[in-house]
Design an enzyme around this catalytic site. Structure first.
Site, PDB file in Angstrom:
ATOM      1  CB  CYS A   1      -9.306  -0.992   1.444  1.00  0.00           C
ATOM      2  SG  CYS A   1      -7.625  -1.314   0.875  1.00  0.00           S
TER       3      CYS A   1
ATOM      4  CD  GLN B   1      -2.936  -0.989   2.299  1.00  0.00           C
ATOM      5  OE1 GLN B   1      -2.646  -1.532   3.354  1.00  0.00           O
ATOM      6  NE2 GLN B   1      -4.057  -0.298   2.124  1.00  0.00           N
TER       7      GLN B   1
ATOM      8  CD  GLU C   1      -3.935  -4.324   6.439  1.00  0.00           C
ATOM      9  OE1 GLU C   1      -3.118  -4.076   5.518  1.00  0.00           O
ATOM     10  OE2 GLU C   1      -4.949  -3.633   6.625  1.00  0.00           O
TER      11      GLU C   1
END
Length: 187
Positions: free
Chosen positions: A98, A51, A141
């Site tokens: 998210c 991310q 995750e």
């Protein structure tokens, strides 16, 4: 500690499997500290290395349950064992979001129990048994490390909603990110 930009869906690193962490050194410790700072500024309860544009099998998490029990940690090179997910249609209690699809929330059935085997930022192996929201966070995750966003797991109704949000926001292409504490995308 530095707050790092968070990449938005469409960035290639978010959609491919991450590589193992091999060096447990000062550079990794700095990265972990930056990830916690970024996650806290977002705000979020988990953040995976992809991310922030780093294709490594690494995530951080920080969750406080309804009884005030805080669980905070680092998971490098994790393995995750989950119970079968419950049957049925997801409802609003199953909604999750998210940081790579900022401001959006959709319902998704997840397993209620999980066992995480991982290494911390020093390379020490550990095991964590989780249930409820903590189990959901770990699954979310962990998925990032395999190039899977929660949007990829939604039912037809959720898929339609997330596709609409991605189109509306002009996401889904490389090069898009947002800066926690600066950009206000979670509202």
């Amino acid at each position: 500690m530095t707050v790092l930009p968070i990449y938005i869906t469409g960035e290639p690193v978010l959609h491919q499997a991450a590589e193992p962490v091999v060096a447990f050194d000062a550079e990794l410790e700095t990265l972990v500290a930056d990830m916690f700072e970024t996650m806290g500024s977002a705000p979020g309860v988990g953040l995976a290395a992809p991310q922030i544009g780093i294709g490594r099998r690494l995530f951080v998490y920080d969750w406080t349950d309804a009884e005030g029990m805080r669980t905070r940690g680092v998971a490098a090179n994790p393995e995750l064992w989950i119970s079968p997910p419950p049957l049925g249609i997801p409802d609003e209690e199953d909604e999750e979001g998210c940081l790579s699809i900022p401001g959006e929330r959709f319902a998704l059935k997840r397993s209620d129990r999980a066992i995480l085997h991982a290494q911390d930022e020093h390379g020490e192996h550990y095991e964590l048994e989780a249930s409820g929201w903590l189990a959901r966070i770990l699954q979310h995750e962990y998925d990032h490390l395999d190039g899977v966003l929660y949007a990829d797991r939604l039912d037809a109704f959720g898929t339609k909603g997330v596709q609409k949000a991605i189109k509306k926001n002009k996401w889904g292409v490389p090069g898009l990110s947002w800066m926690p504490g600066v950009d206000d995308l979670e509202d």
